[in-house]
Write an enzyme that holds these catalytic residues in place. Structure first.
Site, PDB file in Angstrom:
ATOM      1  CE1 TYR A  92      -6.661   3.197  -0.029  1.00 17.54           C
ATOM      2  CE2 TYR A  92      -4.076   3.009   0.477  1.00 17.54           C
ATOM      3  CZ  TYR A  92      -5.282   2.609  -0.295  1.00 17.54           C
ATOM      4  OH  TYR A  92      -5.145   1.754  -1.325  1.00 17.54           O
TER       5      TYR A  92
ATOM      6  CG  ASP B  80      -7.575   4.400  -4.150  1.00 20.11           C
ATOM      7  OD1 ASP B  80      -8.971   4.469  -4.194  1.00 20.11           O
ATOM      8  OD2 ASP B  80      -6.701   3.314  -4.378  1.00 20.11           O
TER       9      ASP B  80
ATOM     10  CD  GLU C 185      -2.905  -0.868  -0.079  1.00 20.26           C
ATOM     11  OE1 GLU C 185      -2.859   0.348  -0.506  1.00 20.26           O
ATOM     12  OE2 GLU C 185      -3.742  -1.791  -0.531  1.00 20.26           O
TER      13      GLU C 185
END
Ligand code: SF4
Length: 364
Positions: free
Chosen positions: A126, A144, A43
């Site tokens: 996130y 996102d 990520e």
């Protein structure tokens, strides 16, 4: 009213997305795992970077550091070297700092809730959502750019996505849409839809699994959404870079920690020299800033380096001298003083940013 509509949409949306994802997902090396460390690394790498670029970096990184313990034990310099070319180096520094924190204060174990994950250094909402849902099955959303695009189109939201209030609204919607079971798969599916089907321009509505639920498609608004006000033009910065070569070695200086290119090595670069420079002036700068006397100096064609919010224009000089001296004075860069110097045969010997490698290529 919106809450009722979302509740109706939720079940159908997650069901369609999850079955589509199981048949159409791209085989990526960070899929098919629930290891929070691997999910976290992927990520962070995927922030601001294309999937195709990330894949080889991720595989190499994981080979070197298969666990959070191995990453925490590695020197930052080595981590930055492995990151070289991926850009946005502060991500590597944050990753390393957080790995140390997890090993020091949590015995190497990731917490399982979004709230606890967000308490770790460098992990935002996130990333915490991605780890909590994919690794631990928590029913929390991710938001996102891909998810924002899908949600604004699905619900035909006309608000400016650059506005913080819209961001808050979208998080609230994402919160209501995430299913209580299989949230990790749902989150990956909605991101995958945005990345491969619901594209920024010309979305492939004809093969979209949620076309029947999509208000933008029904109203032919898919190419008009999402609405985003234009970003301000990137700020322009001019600087002077000197490549100093002595007996086949190049002088590199190490930047201070923090900010752009934190702790990376580069050719001496002067951000206060913004006007065009002559050979004499460049040699004078080398003498006064570094205490070095060069034998010859020639211009290299200038380079432009584009970042999201800034454009750097480099004028470059290539100077030669006989032998590398044992010492030199460390000049200031754009954020404090350079920290160290090294004479290297190849710039790859030190962690460098893309611009340093580009300049090196120009010398050939
Ligand atoms: S139907 Fe088209 S606009 Fe709507 S979510 Fe699917 S790809 Fe996106």
């Amino acid at each position: 009213m919106r809450g009722k509509k979302l509740a109706l949409l939720q079940k159908s949306l997650s069901h369609r997305l999850i079955s589509w994802f199981s048949a159409h997902q791209r085989p990526l090396p960070w899929r098919q795992t629930t290891d929070p460390y691997l999910i976290w690394v992927s990520e962070i790498m995927l922030q601001q970077t294309q999937v195709a670029t990330v894949v080889p970096y991720f595989s190499r990184f994981i080979l070197h550091y298969p666990s959070v313990h191995r990453l925490a034990a590695a020197p930052l310099e080595e981590v930055l070297s492995l990151w070289a070319g991926l850009g946005y180096y502060s991500r590597a520094t944050r990753l390393h700092r957080c790995a140390k924190f997890i090993c020091t204060y949590r015995n190497g174990r990731f917490p399982s809730t979004r709230t606890e994950l967000m308490a770790l250094p460098g992990i935002g909402r996130y990333t915490a959502g991605a780890i909590a849902s994919i690794a631990f099955g928590q029913s929390v959303p991710v938001l996102d750019g891909n998810v924002i695009r899908v949600l604004t189109r699905l619900l035909a939201i006309p608000d400016d996505i650059a506005a913080p209030v819209t961001h808050t609204l979208l998080w609230a919607i994402a919160d209501q849409l995430v299913p209580s079971a299989h949230a990790g798969t749902y989150n990956q599916a909605i991101m995958e839809l945005g990345a491969t089907v619901c594209l920024p321009r010309h979305p492939h509505c004809g093969r979209c699994p949620v076309q029947g639920l999509c208000l933008a498609h029904r109203r032919s608004l898919q190419n008009a959404l999402p609405v985003k006000t234009a970003a301000p033009r990137p700020r322009k910065s001019h600087c002077l870079t000197v490549v100093i070569e002595a007996a086949g070695k190049f002088l590199l200086l190490k930047r201070p920690p923090g900010g752009l290119w934190s702790s990376l090595w580069e050719f001496p670069t002067f951000h206060t020299i913004t006007e065009p420079t002559t050979a004499n002036r460049a040699a004078h700068i080398i003498r006064s800033a570094l205490g070095l006397y060069v034998n010859s100096i020639r211009p290299i064609s200038p380079l432009r380096h584009q970042l999201t919010h800034r454009t750097f224009e480099y004028q470059i000089w290539h100077a030669r001298m006989d032998m590398p001296p044992p010492g030199l004075s460390l000049p200031d860069c754009d954020r404090g003083q350079y920290q160290d110097f090294a004479w290297v045969h190849a710039v790859a010997e030190r962690p460098c940013g893309a611009i340093t490698r580009k300049i090196r290529e120009r010398l050939c």
